[in-house]
Structures are given as structure tokens and as C-alpha cells.
Scaffold this active site. Structure first.
Site, PDB file in Angstrom:
ATOM      1  N   THR B  40      -0.046  -0.014 -30.339  1.00 52.90           N
ATOM      2  CA  THR B  40      -1.508  -0.031 -30.208  1.00 52.90           C
ATOM      3  C   THR B  40      -1.998   1.185 -29.421  1.00 52.90           C
ATOM      4  OG1 THR B  40      -1.247  -2.416 -30.038  1.00 52.90           O
ATOM      5  CG2 THR B  40      -3.446  -1.540 -29.652  1.00 52.90           C
ATOM      6  N   HIS B  43      -2.031   4.065 -31.770  1.00 54.71           N
ATOM      7  CA  HIS B  43      -3.219   4.037 -32.641  1.00 54.71           C
ATOM      8  C   HIS B  43      -4.429   4.583 -31.888  1.00 54.71           C
ATOM      9  CE1 HIS B  43      -1.419   1.924 -35.951  1.00 54.71           C
ATOM     10  NE2 HIS B  43      -1.145   0.835 -35.254  1.00 54.71           N
TER      11      HIS B  43
END
Lengths: 343, 343, 343, 343
Positions: B40, B43
Site C-alpha cells: 500500500t 501504491h
């Protein structure tokens, strides 16, 4: 053939020459390659008071923990062939009762029992219904196969304890089944296993199998377990394999709140329980175990053995030819793990 | 204090000097001792299309996999004290919804997310609600503690796979979570674990963790699994951690009848399923996993780590100071296991 | 005897005079008292494309949902006797494979199928292996008994949905199996059952069985379910029995977080799934069902029927003599619940 | 305000005028609309020997089974608001111990108890920590809400009995909790429920709730259950709510092989168990229950009540104003179901 036979309900047994087994259409004939002495065999050999609880059919060939080669199969047998290497489930389910229908044939309402009501295997050849023959995976020895039945009791005990990853597990009783249970509990994710006994020989084996060994005759089991348990307050699961009535003095105290107990050992006298305090307020789950789930327990065990995750043979301490049966039955009362008959 | 902050929805992040966190009455302040980079974070760092699926609140301190020392506690905090060494659950449950009431707070209807909608921890200090602080057992290092969150995903995946003793387990994807899953599956009783990936560096790590490594780019995964499975016909359980849409071409074929699949990896595009043939006739059980059960998953994992049954640190391949964040975020795309920030 | 036989893979079937069945040693002969038309029979009758998926052995006596009296038993049959009233399990397990060993014989690796690869029962007499004969409790009629097999699919679907007390359950598809499922879900503790279909005749039956009926052609299933679900946010469990690919457009949307889906219906074409959003983030549990657990599912169903907790006969809308088979096979395509052949 | 208070450890209680409760930041204030007398209240009222087992804090406002309106909330309360209609969980979990972390807060290591160590609710107003307040669904009355706590004991007992569809269930003890258990067991799929007691008034209520009533003083419970059980050989599950030591003379005999026992009732003296015969060979599963799972048990119960699948109010036989407390505490020893205080 030679067979160790009990002809009447008195102490002792005899090595007799008898006919090799003749098969029904659903049976197979096995050349026995290894057989192990079980507590039941010992009861029967001495014909002690516990023997009278069993539906023995005389004359009885003793022995039900064994492995060997299939040398003949009945006309209707499917799935087992000559040349297969097999071990044998002791509990012969009827296949037709409510229990069998629910997949609980290990506790069938009309069960046959190898080496008790059905002929056993301390002999050159044995016969057995094909439906209780379990094929050994390649790489598993006959000796290991002869231990699948008792190790299956340990496997079932651990399965019913529903071990969660990282659980603290206490095994009460470090005889052969306890030693199997210690290994299995570790193999399926217990972070720590405490083994309790009063025999130092067994406790050393337990330690060798990876357990923290506690001698109940020398130290407080409650203190020892609570020390390891820390903030858990007690063991997540306890597996009772000793059959000693004394352990019920502390079995609930070594368990954490909402913990699990599995009882397997045959306890010689009734024990006293404070249901309110020891069961209800504590939130205990308790499961009594008799036999192995067919074949679920066997598949679990067999895979672990074949993958070398557990070492059944490490529990064997003595091997005898059938001819030395008197010595073998003496040895089981001394410092011994599992005692085998090998041809 | 220094903190790695993302101020707007564009690529990049900056090391800024900001105030140390001020606590609400139910929060604690943590001196961060180790932080790990999660997918995450990657990202968000690149602000790739996947980022827009998350409820990011700017400015955002990145990072949610971490461990450290509690240095201050809010007025109403109970059970956590200054000096406690803690790791942190990313999912902050509301405590009041239907899910939370059922003990499913890991998938709360009104969930906060550390490092996404709640400030993260790539900084000298972080704050966090006390209810998502998990005390590290003694003997567990900060580095290990910083990996509890991602290793908890693996732990949950294995828990939901309901591994039976002796199971054949396939782990699809050998990134950090896959490598944790391989270790855990073995620790809880799998007889054999097959690790599948297309990156040789990761496959070597997988093999080192005890898996049979299969390179999906070079050989048929179906053939490889079926060969190991023998009479089972396929794996007892498959844990999907790769997120690669391609694995759904064979995921049902490598599974035995009535087998179990756990999906965890985020798959970038919809996949096609033949419900009749691949799900129903096969009798598949499938479970989608998001987050860790609070605290059940953590307790399982924590006990295994403390008992040295699994080795989280063995998955770490690189360590950087926070100042080298650009290099760290480059490294995660190369041959790497887990990449940490350490003070 | 008269039997409805299919001699070749083309549309149609013929009422032929053939010999009564001759028994193997493990089979029983049944005088058929009631037989029900299944979707599989319909596929075969018309020999539509779906038929070619089945291992049909010609010539085939059609029909596998039936009940009758045992009039003869093979030499080795135990537990079933002449005069017993029985119903029949379609899936004939081999008894020797890994699946059978685990108690998963309903999805045996080498399975026979009554009315497909093994002779069926639209005839005066049928034969069947004793191991798939289920004795009817007293007080259960032949008609009810002939419905145990399809109602068993519903029973298994509900069992696998793990209904918790007070659950909101959605049943997709209100054909005969859906109507059974609605009744069963209510009988085992669902607080409310929503029945979804596009056929008003079936929806009226569903309502009569206690469901909240939703016509998917006329209203939004998602809105209807969410309105009933309130703070749950969706159904606790969904049982898919329609086989309509369209339901997969909304099946995940009508489910609460961490909810359970059971799929049973045979879906004619692959469907598309967003694994990340629809399975993982949602925390879905999904189970594909093929057949009934032997005999667990049957025992559950049989007890509910015998205790009048569910009303199987209420789903029957038409009864025909075997001679009217053409009319019967027309009727199943009209407004009909279950269609039976009675002598 | 008026409150029924016990000021010292001697028999009796007094209706006193005391201050209305002042709230901590995590508590709510409730205007009490209905309160029910529990066995614990009766122990305390008479200050019988059992009272000394409880951690009572004097002065104590009696009463913990109640429902009412929230009229004030503490500063940190989330999820509960003024105007909410609530019932209350007696067990106040600490939220920080190992048990709480595992979702077993109902058996917390450091538990508060409403009406025992924390002030009760036989008063105009009560206070309670928000975390043990349960919002009543619309359509559920205050009287029903005041019974959620004791009915929750029954609900939990049934949940832990893992009733399978069609099970034969025996409920030992037909007091209020037994009467709830009978209704619930039927609602979740038992085919038949046998209710056992020695009080004819209660047995009539049990029969009215749908049970087969057996008077243990007049007939053999073993014979009665075995007659109903038929080929099952005994009950699938037994729920022990009587607390009578005598039932342990037959509790194992009325159970089928591999059956399940749940014990809830507080038994006044230790009982004797033959572990080998009654637990192990029988394959018994036994679970001790203390309290309700938070909030799983409550959600189950609440849904069943809201859907009118069970009728809690049907168990109420007497209602009194608080001023008539002496009469109320007399009535509970006569022919009574549940006795309520209503304003």
C-alpha cells in the site's frame, strides 16, 4: 502357523500351532511383519479385573496393533490387493447403524474389535475385514505401520484438542501414546508442550521428543504449568492419557479459562467433579475419545509420518520374536517405550 | 520530528519536520523502532491508479507496519502503559457496528486505517488508538514486531485454510507474505508446502523456508502439484497471495475435490469462473481475507514467533534509515524480501 | 416390466417392456412407489447440450429420485431387508478413494450415478447398491421419500450455509429445491428468508412457504434485501439455486461483510468476479455444493420431515402415471413445483 | 430515587432513597422500565451460603436483568445515545486480558459483574458502562428486553450444543432458562425437545412451549428419552440447567454415543464421574457455560425475538411494583415462571 493364543479367562497365553486363517468374501489375509503390545493385550495376558470389561471371544489370538503384506483377498474385496502393505484399524464398524451413517463408525453401535471379539495378529498370518485395512504410503516401514493404531489414538486426541497455532498444550502421561501426542502436538502448531509423568525414564523420552518434562511426584504440576502459561493463566489444551485418577485433582487448575480438555486414558475409579466451579465458571470444553476417526485420523497421521514430521519408531525401545513373548510381557512393566514383536 | 509525508495525490513523498503527535484520551504515543514498507505504501508513493481506491486523508504520514516503545498514554487508556513495547493493528474497528459485535471488527463497517485515513508511522514518533496496540512478548525484537501486521495476513490466510495435519498446501506468490505463509503452514502441520512464483530470487527464499519451489513461468503448476499430490488428486488447500489474474487459470485445477482456497492478494482485473465445474462439482470452499482477526490472529502469530517456530526476520533483506527513503522505495521493485526502515 | 428407457443420445425416451433387474450380491431390488422428475432427467429427455457433460450409459432407465419397498436383497447385504421402505442416494461412492476415506463419498473420485451411469427407477422395479439405500422413518410417505434426494440438495445447501440463529437468508431460485431450502432455512433458525425468482407461480409458492418473495424481473434485489437487512448491511447467507448467470451481477452486493454464499445451481456460462472487491475486501465465505453428505444430510432431512417441521409434499403440484410421461415432461416447463410419477 | 439496596451481608434488603447515579466518561444512565429477578438476586436477598461465592460490593443495588431508556451518556461514549432503548450484559469485560483478546470477554480474567460488584438496577435509574449496553430492536418490548440476559444464557447453551437439524434435545430443568431453551432449541431445528423437571407447574409450561414433558420424580428419564430416541439410542444433545446433583446419575445414560452435553446450572455439590465409561467410551463432548458471548449470543437471541420466532414474555407469570419486593421474593419460591419488577 504359530500364534499367541488365549484359550480361557485365566492368566497367561500360549504359543500354539493353528491353521492359517480362512477368508470370508470381504476379508483379506495378511502376513504379519510387525506387531506392537497394547495395554489391552497386557490386561488380557494377566487377565486382570479390567479384562472382564471387554467382549473377548475365546480362543483369541492376541494383538491388534500390526502391519504386514496382503497375501490373499476375498472375492468381494475392492480397493485392497495382494502385495499391498497395510496397517489395521481395530474398530470394525457395522456400516449400518446411526453412528456409522454419521461418519462416527469408530464408535459404532455394533462394533467388532480386532484382538478382542475378532481374531488378532500375534501370529505369522492374520485376517481382517478389508474395510479396516489401511494402505501404508511408500517410505513408511512395517514397524511404523504397526504403530499407526496407537499413534492414531494420540493423533485423534490432538485433533479433538483443536490446537490453535501457538497453543500451550499439556500432555498428561508419557507412555507411548503420550510420547506420540507430544510429537504430534508440536507438529501441528503448539508453541510449547508440557509432558507430565511420574516415571523418569518416560520423562526423559518426553524431553527428547521436545516437551518440557514435569515429574508430578516431585513438583507441583499446577505451579509448573502456570509458570509457563504466563498471562494465559493456564494451558490452552490438556490431553489426558495417563488414566491416573490423581490427575483429576489438578486437571482443571492447569487449564486456562475457556480451555479444552481431551480425555483418553482409562481411569480405574470414578473421579469427583465440581461442575459449577471446575466446568461451568471455567467455561471448559471436554471431549472423551475412543478410537480413531476412519479414515480421517489415519490420513492425518499417515501424512505426518510419511513426511518425516514425526518419528514413530523413536518411541520403540524393545523388539522381540514372538517366541520370547513371556519376556516381552515382562518388559512392558519396566522402563520401556513401545515393545514390538518382529518375525 | 522527521516524518515521511505525502501532502497531495501526486507521485512522491517528502521528509518533513512536523510536530510530534498530540494524543486524544484513548490514544498512545509510540517511539518508532522499526517500520516496514507495505504494498500500500508503494501504491501511495507512486500514486498509481490503485491508490485511488483508498480513503487517504492528506497530509498523510506514510507507514503502518511498525513497532516501538510506548512513551505516553491518553487519560482513559487501560491495559497499555509507558514502556510497553508494541506493534500495531492497521484496522481500527469502531466497536459499535454489527460486525464489531460479532467479533469481526477486522472488517468493521466504519473502519479507520492506520497510514491511510489515520496518520502512519514512518517518523520518529507515531500515535495510535490504544485499542489497536498489541504488546510484544519478551524475546520478540522490534524488527519482528514491525512484521506482525503483514505476517498476520499470512497467519490469517493459513488459519482460514483450516490446515489439517498432513495437508498438502500450495502458496501462490512468494513475496514477503507468501514467505511468511510458507513457514506458518509448515509450523501448523502441513506435510508439504509448494511455493509458486515467477521470480527466481523469491523462489530461492521460498525453498529456503522449506517449500517445494515451482516457477510458473517455466513449468506447469498443475503438473507439479498433481505429481506431489498423488492419490489426493490435488492440494488440500491453496492460499492465493500473488494477486496475479493468471493464477485463476489453474487455481481450481491444482485443488483436490472438496479442497479449500483462501484468496488474499488484490487482483487487478476481474477473473472468469465456471461456477458449475470449478466450484460446485468440485465442492470447493473459498474464503476471502481482509486483515487479521483482532486479537486472535495476533495471538497465534505472536506465540509462534516467541517460541521460535517461525523466523520473521529471515524474510528481511534490506534495512534503511528513513533518510534513504528514495533508495528504499526503489529497492522494493528489485530482488527483495521485506524492506525496513530503522532509526 | 414397464420402464422409461433412453436407448441412444437423441431427444425422447420410450416406455419399453424389459426384464426385471437381476441383483449383484451387494444390491437390493425395489418396487418403485413414487418417482420424481429431476432437471437431469429433463436434460436427458430432450438430449440438450448439457446432457453431454454426463457419463450416460445406454440403454438407460431414467429417474433417480424415488422411493419404494425392498422386495429382494443380494447375498452379502447387511442392514437392509425385504419389506424395508427406502429412498435412494444418487451418488454411489467407491468406498476406497481418498475422498471416501475422509467421509466425502458424496464427491467420490470414482463415483457411480443412479439414473446416469447406473440404471434408474422410472419403472416398476429398480435395483440399487445396498450402500446407497436409506430406510424411511415410519410416518414418512413414499412421495415424501421420493423427494429426499432433491430436498437433500436443499438440506445440504442450508447445512453448508452454517445458519446462525436469527440469520437473514436469501434463497436465489424458487424451483422445487429453492422451495425446500426456504422451508429448511426457516426450520433451522433463520429469522427471515427472502426468496428470489422471476416466475410469479414459483414466487407465490415461496411466499406460501414463509419467504418474503422478490421478483428479480420487477424490482431491485439489492434494494429489497438491504431494506430487510437494516444495520446488518446485507444477508448473513445466500443460497444460490437458480443457475442463472445474471444473479452473479448482484450476489455479492446483497451479502453483508463476512457473509456466506453457497452455490448449488449449475450456471450455463462462466461468470466474472472481482476477487479483490467482491471476495477479499468483503471477507466472503463461499462453498460449492454437489450432492448430499452420506448419511449426515439424509439424517438431518429425515428427522425434520418425520417431525413435520417441513412439508415436502407441499412442493408437489402434479402427479402422473408412467404411461403419461410425455405430458409429465411437458408440464415441468410450465407453472409447476415438483412433478411425480406414481404407479 | 427509590432503589432496592442490600447494605450488609445478612438476610433481607431495603427500599432506600438514594442519589441518582453519576456517570464516568464511559458510562450511560438508564431509566429502568422492567427488571427481572434472577437466582443470584434470590441468593443475595436471603444471603444464603451460595452468596459468599460472589464478589459482592456493599452497599449493593440489587438486580441485573433489565431494560430501559438511555437518558444520559458519558463524554467518551460512542454508539449509544440518549433515547436508545437498551438491555444490559451483566459481564463487564476488561478489554485488555488474553480472554478479551480472543473474543472470550464473557469469561474475562478481570470481570466486573452488574448487580454484584457493580451497582444493579432495581431502582428508578441505573448506570452501566456503554460497552455492555445492547440496543433493543424496534418491536421488542422492555419486558422482553429485561429477559435478554437470562434468555441469553439459554441461547448460549443451545449455541454450544451445536444443534444439528433434526436433533433430539433434552433440557434438564424447566425453570425460566429451561423454558427459554426449549423454545430456542425448537426454533433452531431440533425435531423434538424433551423437558425434564419435578415441578408440575413448570412441566406444564414446558409442554406449552412445545416440549415432551417428563417428571423425573414420577418416571424414568432414561426410559422416556430412549423411547423417543429410537435407533439413535439416546439424545443428540442434553442441556443441563437444573443444577440438581441427581441428574448426573443419568445424564450420560440419556445421551447417544458421541453426543453433546452442555452444563450451565450451578450444582451444589461435587458429582462423581466414571471417565472411562461415561466420557471416553461414550465419546462425549461436554461444554461448561458461563455467560453470553458478547455480542454474538445477543444478536442471535435478539433476531429470534424480533422475528417472533420465540416468545420470551410467555415465560413471565408475575409482575410487581418495586414496593412489593417482599411479595415478589416470596413468589419466586412458589409456582412461578419469571417474576418482573415494573414501574
Amino acid at each position: 502357523m504359530r500364534a499367541l493364543v488365549k484359550t480361557e479367562p485365566v492368566p497367561g497365553a500360549a504359543l500354539l500351532d493353528i491353521d492359517t486363517p480362512r477368508l470370508q468374501s470381504d476379508e483379506v489375509k495378511v502376513e504379519v511383519k510387525a506387531g506392537a503390545i497394547c495395554g489391552t493385550d497386557i490386561h488380557f495376558y494377566h487377565w486382570d479385573p479390567a479384562s472382564t470389561n471387554f467382549p473377548v471371544r475365546f480362543p483369541l489370538i492376541l494383538g491388534h496393533e500390526y502391519a504386514g503384506d496382503v497375501v490373499e483377498v476375498g472375492a468381494d474385496v475392492r480397493g485392497i490387493a495382494v502385495g499391498d502393505r497395510i496397517s489395521v484399524e481395530t474398530h470394525i464398524p457395522c456400516g449400518a447403524c446411526y453412528q456409522c451413517g454419521l461418519g462416527e463408525g469408530h464408535n459404532c453401535q455394533d462394533m467388532g474389535l480386532v484382538g478382542i471379539s475378532y481374531p488378532g495378529a500375534f501370529a505369522r498370518y492374520a485376517k481382517v475385514p478389508a474395510k479396516v485395512a489401511f494402505k501404508l504410503p511408500s517410505g513408511v516401514s512395517y514397524e511404523e505401520g504397526s504403530l499407526f493404531e496407537p499413534a492414531g489414538v494420540a493423533m485423534r486426541g490432538v485433533d479433538e484438542a483443536h490446537i490453535a497455532p501457538g497453543d500451550l498444550v499439556v500432555v498428561l502421561g508419557c507412555g507411548p501414546i503420550g510420547l506420540f501426542a507430544i510429537q504430534i502436538a508440536r507438529a501441528v502448531g503448539a508453541s510449547q508442550v508440557v509432558g507430565v509423568d511420574i516415571n523418569e525414564f518416560r520423562l526423559e523420552l518426553a524431553q527428547h521428543m521436545g516437551a518440557l518434562a514435569v515429574n508430578a511426584a516431585k513438583e507441583s504440576v499446577v505451579d509448573a504449568v502456570k509458570k509457563v502459561a504466563g498471562r494465559k493463566g493456564g494451558a490452552d489444551a490438556v490431553i489426558e492419557l495417563s488414566g491416573a485418577p490423581e490427575v483429576f485433582d489438578y486437571i482443571f487448575d492447569i487449564l486456562r479459562l475457556e480451555g479444552r480438555i481431551v480425555t483418553v486414558g482409562h481411569v480405574s475409579r470414578p473421579i469427583s467433579v465440581n461442575v459449577s466451579k471446575q466446568i461451568n465458571l471455567k467455561g471448559v470444553s471436554l471431549k472423551g475419545v475412543f478410537g480413531r476417526r476412519i479414515w480421517e485420523t489415519w490420513e492425518h497421521l499417515s501424512s505426518l509420518v510419511a513426511a518425516k514430521r514425526i518419528d514413530l519408531a523413536g518411541v520403540v525401545t524393545h523388539r522381540f520374536p514372538l517366541e520370547a513373548f513371556e519376556e516381552a510381557f515382562r518388559q512392558v512393566h519396566g522402563d520401556a517405550g513401545k515393545v514390538l514383536f518382529v518375525p
